[in-house]
Motif scaffolding. Structure first.
Motif, PDB file in Angstrom:
ATOM      1  N   ALA A 106     -27.905 -80.492 -29.151  1.00  0.00           N
ATOM      2  CA  ALA A 106     -28.358 -79.328 -30.259  1.00  0.00           C
ATOM      3  C   ALA A 106     -28.406 -77.999 -29.324  1.00  0.00           C
ATOM      4  CB  ALA A 106     -29.716 -79.807 -30.662  1.00  0.00           C
ATOM      5  N   TYR A 107     -28.373 -77.085 -30.375  1.00  0.00           N
ATOM      6  CA  TYR A 107     -28.618 -75.562 -29.899  1.00  0.00           C
ATOM      7  C   TYR A 107     -29.390 -75.042 -30.860  1.00  0.00           C
ATOM      8  CZ  TYR A 107     -24.225 -76.751 -27.198  1.00  0.00           C
ATOM      9  OH  TYR A 107     -23.261 -77.542 -26.429  1.00  0.00           O
ATOM     10  N   LEU A 108     -30.280 -74.069 -30.557  1.00  0.00           N
ATOM     11  CA  LEU A 108     -31.128 -73.474 -31.292  1.00  0.00           C
ATOM     12  C   LEU A 108     -31.062 -71.886 -30.957  1.00  0.00           C
ATOM     13  CD1 LEU A 108     -33.396 -73.104 -33.631  1.00  0.00           C
ATOM     14  CD2 LEU A 108     -35.213 -73.434 -31.675  1.00  0.00           C
ATOM     15  N   MET A 109     -30.505 -70.984 -32.001  1.00  0.00           N
ATOM     16  CA  MET A 109     -30.345 -69.786 -31.906  1.00  0.00           C
ATOM     17  C   MET A 109     -31.531 -69.048 -32.669  1.00  0.00           C
ATOM     18  SD  MET A 109     -26.580 -70.382 -31.631  1.00  0.00           S
ATOM     19  CE  MET A 109     -27.086 -72.044 -32.513  1.00  0.00           C
ATOM     20  N   THR A 110     -32.303 -67.927 -32.127  1.00  0.00           N
ATOM     21  CA  THR A 110     -33.254 -67.330 -33.067  1.00  0.00           C
ATOM     22  C   THR A 110     -32.950 -65.676 -32.801  1.00  0.00           C
ATOM     23  OG1 THR A 110     -35.061 -67.471 -31.366  1.00  0.00           O
ATOM     24  CG2 THR A 110     -34.809 -69.284 -32.693  1.00  0.00           C
TER      25      THR A 110
ATOM     26  N   LYS B 193     -34.805 -64.891 -38.339  1.00  0.00           N
ATOM     27  CA  LYS B 193     -33.631 -65.933 -38.692  1.00  0.00           C
ATOM     28  C   LYS B 193     -33.299 -66.870 -37.520  1.00  0.00           C
ATOM     29  CE  LYS B 193     -31.217 -62.812 -41.376  1.00  0.00           C
ATOM     30  NZ  LYS B 193     -29.894 -62.063 -41.629  1.00  0.00           N
ATOM     31  N   ALA B 194     -33.017 -68.139 -37.969  1.00  0.00           N
ATOM     32  CA  ALA B 194     -32.861 -69.188 -36.659  1.00  0.00           C
ATOM     33  C   ALA B 194     -31.562 -69.946 -37.179  1.00  0.00           C
ATOM     34  CB  ALA B 194     -33.916 -69.872 -36.542  1.00  0.00           C
ATOM     35  N   LEU B 195     -30.870 -70.355 -36.433  1.00  0.00           N
ATOM     36  CA  LEU B 195     -29.828 -71.599 -36.644  1.00  0.00           C
ATOM     37  C   LEU B 195     -29.742 -72.376 -35.715  1.00  0.00           C
ATOM     38  CD1 LEU B 195     -26.887 -72.207 -37.804  1.00  0.00           C
ATOM     39  CD2 LEU B 195     -25.906 -70.717 -36.056  1.00  0.00           C
ATOM     40  N   SER B 196     -29.763 -73.774 -36.072  1.00  0.00           N
ATOM     41  CA  SER B 196     -29.886 -74.953 -35.338  1.00  0.00           C
ATOM     42  C   SER B 196     -28.340 -75.640 -35.742  1.00  0.00           C
ATOM     43  CB  SER B 196     -30.974 -75.849 -35.627  1.00  0.00           C
ATOM     44  OG  SER B 196     -30.829 -77.095 -35.089  1.00  0.00           O
ATOM     45  N   ILE B 197     -27.904 -76.057 -34.472  1.00  0.00           N
ATOM     46  CA  ILE B 197     -26.586 -76.550 -34.501  1.00  0.00           C
ATOM     47  C   ILE B 197     -26.711 -77.932 -33.706  1.00  0.00           C
ATOM     48  CG2 ILE B 197     -23.983 -77.005 -33.905  1.00  0.00           C
ATOM     49  CD1 ILE B 197     -24.048 -73.878 -34.295  1.00  0.00           C
ATOM     50  N   SER B 198     -26.686 -79.284 -34.432  1.00  0.00           N
ATOM     51  CA  SER B 198     -26.600 -80.581 -33.706  1.00  0.00           C
ATOM     52  C   SER B 198     -25.385 -81.061 -33.747  1.00  0.00           C
ATOM     53  CB  SER B 198     -27.799 -81.559 -34.412  1.00  0.00           C
ATOM     54  OG  SER B 198     -27.567 -81.695 -35.763  1.00  0.00           O
TER      55      SER B 198
END
Length: 101
Positions: free
Chosen positions: A39-43, A49-54
């Motif tokens: 997983a990746y979390l970008m904030t 704003k946040a984007l999570s990619i699993s």
């Protein structure tokens, strides 16, 4: 492999709290799920704003987490930190490049 992308708007001043929940609660739970690959979390603390990619081994594994209630349980951990409901999208992982390769 398949990816779930979730975008959220975090309440002002709550970005670090959301990051802590992601690291300390969501990640350990994800590691217990069949097919979980990472997983990746970008904030952006300035905008919230946040984007999570699993990343998941298969589409079936990814979707099963939504059917079983796992995904909803993870979102609930953030309580009132979100300014709006999260938006979720599914993608096929078609290119994977790492620094080693």
């Amino acid at each position: 492999m398949h990816c779930r992308a979730v975008t959220v708007q975090i309440q002002p001043g709550k970005t670090q709290e959301a990051i802590d929940i992601y690291n300390n609660s969501l990640v350990p739970a994800a590691k217990q799920q069949k097919g979980f690959q990472g997983a990746y979390l970008m904030t952006d603390a300035a905008t919230g704003k946040a984007l999570s990619i699993s990343v998941w081994e298969s589409e079936a594994d990814m979707v099963e987490g939504e059917r079983s209630g796992y995904y909803q349980e993870q979102i609930a951990k953030f309580g009132a930190l979100f300014a709006a409901p999260p938006a979720m999208e599914h993608y096929a992982l078609t290119v994977d490049v790492s620094a080693e390769g």
